[in-house]
Design an enzyme around this catalytic site. Structure first.
Site, PDB file in Angstrom:
ATOM      1  N   LYS A   1      -9.039   8.624  -0.286  1.00  0.00           N
ATOM      2  CA  LYS A   1      -9.828   9.529   0.320  1.00  0.00           C
ATOM      3  C   LYS A   1      -9.192  11.016   0.827  1.00  0.00           C
ATOM      4  CE  LYS A   1      -9.920   6.106   3.725  1.00  0.00           C
ATOM      5  NZ  LYS A   1      -9.509   4.895   2.947  1.00  0.00           N
TER       6      LYS A   1
ATOM      7  N   GLN B   1      -9.177   3.479   6.621  1.00  0.00           N
ATOM      8  CA  GLN B   1      -9.182   2.355   6.190  1.00  0.00           C
ATOM      9  C   GLN B   1     -10.405   2.327   5.250  1.00  0.00           C
ATOM     10  OE1 GLN B   1      -8.733   2.547  10.097  1.00  0.00           O
ATOM     11  NE2 GLN B   1      -6.828   2.757   9.297  1.00  0.00           N
TER      12      GLN B   1
ATOM     13  N   ASP C   1      -7.331   2.840   1.058  1.00  0.00           N
ATOM     14  CA  ASP C   1      -6.482   3.253  -0.240  1.00  0.00           C
ATOM     15  C   ASP C   1      -7.137   3.661  -1.245  1.00  0.00           C
ATOM     16  OD1 ASP C   1      -4.300   2.459   1.454  1.00  0.00           O
ATOM     17  OD2 ASP C   1      -4.411   0.510   0.929  1.00  0.00           O
TER      18      ASP C   1
ATOM     19  N   GLY D   1      -3.017   6.156   5.865  1.00  0.00           N
ATOM     20  CA  GLY D   1      -1.932   7.020   5.194  1.00  0.00           C
ATOM     21  C   GLY D   1      -3.044   7.440   4.016  1.00  0.00           C
ATOM     22  N   HIS D   2      -3.153   8.888   4.397  1.00  0.00           N
ATOM     23  CA  HIS D   2      -3.902   9.896   3.335  1.00  0.00           C
ATOM     24  C   HIS D   2      -3.039  10.660   2.615  1.00  0.00           C
ATOM     25  CE1 HIS D   2      -7.903   9.115   6.097  1.00  0.00           C
ATOM     26  NE2 HIS D   2      -7.487   8.175   5.431  1.00  0.00           N
TER      27      HIS D   2
HETATM   28  P1  IMP Z   1      -3.609  -2.681  11.543  1.00  0.00           P
HETATM   29  O1  IMP Z   1      -5.104  -1.804  11.674  1.00  0.00           O
HETATM   30  O2  IMP Z   1      -2.720  -1.978  11.425  1.00  0.00           O
HETATM   31  O3  IMP Z   1      -3.864  -3.802  12.529  1.00  0.00           O
HETATM   32  O4  IMP Z   1      -3.950  -3.913  10.220  1.00  0.00           O
HETATM   33  C1  IMP Z   1      -4.932  -4.613   9.924  1.00  0.00           C
HETATM   34  C2  IMP Z   1      -5.182  -4.964   8.680  1.00  0.00           C
HETATM   35  O5  IMP Z   1      -6.016  -3.746   7.972  1.00  0.00           O
HETATM   36  C3  IMP Z   1      -4.125  -5.193   7.674  1.00  0.00           C
HETATM   37  O6  IMP Z   1      -4.307  -5.936   6.396  1.00  0.00           O
HETATM   38  C4  IMP Z   1      -3.446  -3.852   7.076  1.00  0.00           C
HETATM   39  O7  IMP Z   1      -2.752  -3.885   5.939  1.00  0.00           O
HETATM   40  C5  IMP Z   1      -4.938  -3.135   6.740  1.00  0.00           C
HETATM   41  N1  IMP Z   1      -4.961  -1.758   6.952  1.00  0.00           N
HETATM   42  C6  IMP Z   1      -4.805  -1.194   8.093  1.00  0.00           C
HETATM   43  N2  IMP Z   1      -4.889   0.417   7.718  1.00  0.00           N
HETATM   44  C7  IMP Z   1      -4.918   0.504   6.498  1.00  0.00           C
HETATM   45  C8  IMP Z   1      -5.097   1.601   5.252  1.00  0.00           C
HETATM   46  O8  IMP Z   1      -5.278   2.690   6.103  1.00  0.00           O
HETATM   47  N3  IMP Z   1      -5.304   1.322   4.260  1.00  0.00           N
HETATM   48  C9  IMP Z   1      -5.322  -0.137   3.891  1.00  0.00           C
HETATM   49  N4  IMP Z   1      -5.245  -0.989   4.639  1.00  0.00           N
HETATM   50  C10 IMP Z   1      -5.072  -0.930   6.061  1.00  0.00           C
END
Ligand code: IMP
Length: 421
Positions: A15, A221, A12, A39-40
């Site tokens: 990007k 991420q 977040d 989520g971009h």
């Molecule tokens: P997962 O990738 O959905 O399994 O989530 C694993 C961890 O990564 C959790 O703490 C999510 O909130 C975090 N996470 C996954 N994708 C994003 C992202 O695009 N932005 C911020 N945090 C993320």
């Protein structure tokens, strides 16, 4: 050549906006890891669009967008995303290519994600529940289904085998009716996926490189969520760092030139896990409100805190960052003062290293604090316009990471980006 742009914190970092700004300099934008957990956020003529699986170059004419083998695709949410973008007049069919090696998220992967979080109880990861972890588990376990499989005659059979394996693990944690409803959507959405061109992306991309084309690899991420170098186990299931582009696209390291590392002027995290500079007080709440810090994928409130240059320094090292980009700088305008976490003290020892077991140790963060600038950063248009106190922040970041700042984003607008050097 290939440049890469990635997050240096817990995701977040903004990007989407930066890729959108840099996109005209490239021929190809390629995603190399993650999936609909990302989520971009982009603004197209003041219209807010959040991209999850689709690369952020789709709104630029003449740019090809590639979804690499390292990405995991949920055909259901992908269809929703495609429809939203196509409704804005974008011809996605001719602007996007998908690697036949990208793995598919199937309905029972999402059910397993839910079951896994339930089983962890208090220690849950805070997953987005999009099925990311179970899909990468099947990839590594050599059980996964890939995009190229959906056009094979034995696809249904392979699907049923994988589903049966998942159901035996699931027991009755997720009701069968729920899974069946997802399954109907899944098979319907494969028709949408088949509209796009599946390619051997590794050959296609290398061919483009040999022709002198420029590629921007778009990370998702952030570094502190990387499966190897993040705050394990509170991480995502892919390599979010520069090295991930080699395995997630099939591009050799020799092609990599610039590494753009993005950090907010403060820090946020969504989901569970260590966050040494977190503010569990009114200041943190204020940052959340000023920065509108709510998840673009899940809507969850984000945890907020000060910028942490110990973690940033670590992230710059792992990624080989050549250019730093600081985003959301204007959010700090209305804070009374700014703090920068410059070192940690663990068991009486002060250091700038990010510890292995940060979640168990009591980390005391040492801060440098100074009064905030009394000028709106969003009104600044050049480096010279920026107030001295903001330059203090930039200097602290540069000195501690050893990497120069190249851009500062000072508002959501496409033109609110100040170019340094
Ligand atoms: P997962 O990738 O959905 O399994 O989530 C694993 C961890 O990564 C959790 O703490 C999510 O909130 C975090 N996470 C996954 N994708 C994003 C992202 O695009 N932005 C911020 N945090 C993320």
């Amino acid at each position: 050549m290939v440049d890469v742009l990635l997050g240096l914190q817990w995701g977040d970092e903004g990007k989407g906006k930066v890729v959108d700004f840099l996109a005209p300099r490239y021929d190809i934008i390629a995603r190399f890891q993650g999936g609909p957990n990302a989520g971009h956020t982009l603004y197209l003529h003041d219209h807010k669009v959040v991209l999850h699986t689709i690369p952020s170059g789709v709104f630029h004419q003449g740019i090809m967008n590639v979804i690499g083998n390292g990405v995991v695709i949920d055909p259901v949410s992908f269809e929703v995303e495609c429809k939203e973008i196509e409704a804005l007049g974008v011809d996605l069919v001719s602007n996007m290519l998908i690697s036949e090696r990208a793995h598919l998220i199937i309905p029972t992967h999402k059910a397993l994600d839910k079951a896994s979080e339930l089983a962890k109880g208090q220690n849950k990861i805070g997953s987005t529940l999009k099925g990311i972890g179970p899909t990468y588990m099947d990839k590594i376990g050599r059980n996964g289904l890939r995009v190229g499989d959906i056009i094979r005659s034995d696809f249904k059979e392979k699907y049923e085998q994988l589903k049966a394996k998942h159901l035996s693990l699931l027991g009755d944690v997720v009701p069968l009716e729920e899974i069946q409803a997802w399954e109907t959507q899944f098979f319907n959405s494969l028709q949408n996926l088949k509209k796009y061109t599946f390619i051997a992306a590794e050959y296609w991309l290398n061919d483009q490189l040999l022709q002198g084309k420029k590629i921007l690899a778009e990370g998702a991420q952030g570094t502190m969520l990387d499966i190897d170098f993040g705050t394990y186990p509170y991480v995502t299931s892919s390599n979010t760092v520069t090295a991930g582009l080699c395995t997630g696209l099939g591009i050799a390291p020799k092609w990599i030139q610039k590494v753009y590392g993005i950090s907010k002027a403060y820090c946020t995290r969504v989901g569970s896990g260590p966050f040494p500079t977190e503010l569990l007080n009114a200041e943190g709440d204020k940052l959340r409100t000023l920065g509108n810090e709510f998840g673009s994928t899940t809507g969850r409130p984000r945890r907020c805190g000060w910028i942490d240059v110990v973690a940033l320094r670590y992230a710059c090292m792992i990624n080989g960052v050549t250019d730093l980009i600081i985003t959301k700088a204007d959010v700090l305008d209305d804070m009374p003062e700014v703090s920068v976490g410059v070192s940690y003290t663990v068991n009486g020892v002060t250091s700038q290293e990010f510890p292995f077991d940060v979640q168990e140790k009591t980390v005391m963060v040492n801060y440098t604090t100074f009064p905030v600038w009394n000028k709106k950063l969003s009104d600044c248009h050049s480096v010279e316009d920026l107030p001295d106190a903001f330059h203090t922040l930039v200097k602290l970041v540069e000195e501690n990471t050893g990497v120069p700042v190249s851009f500062v984003s000072n508002g959501v607008g496409r033109d609110q980006l100040i170019v340094f050097n």
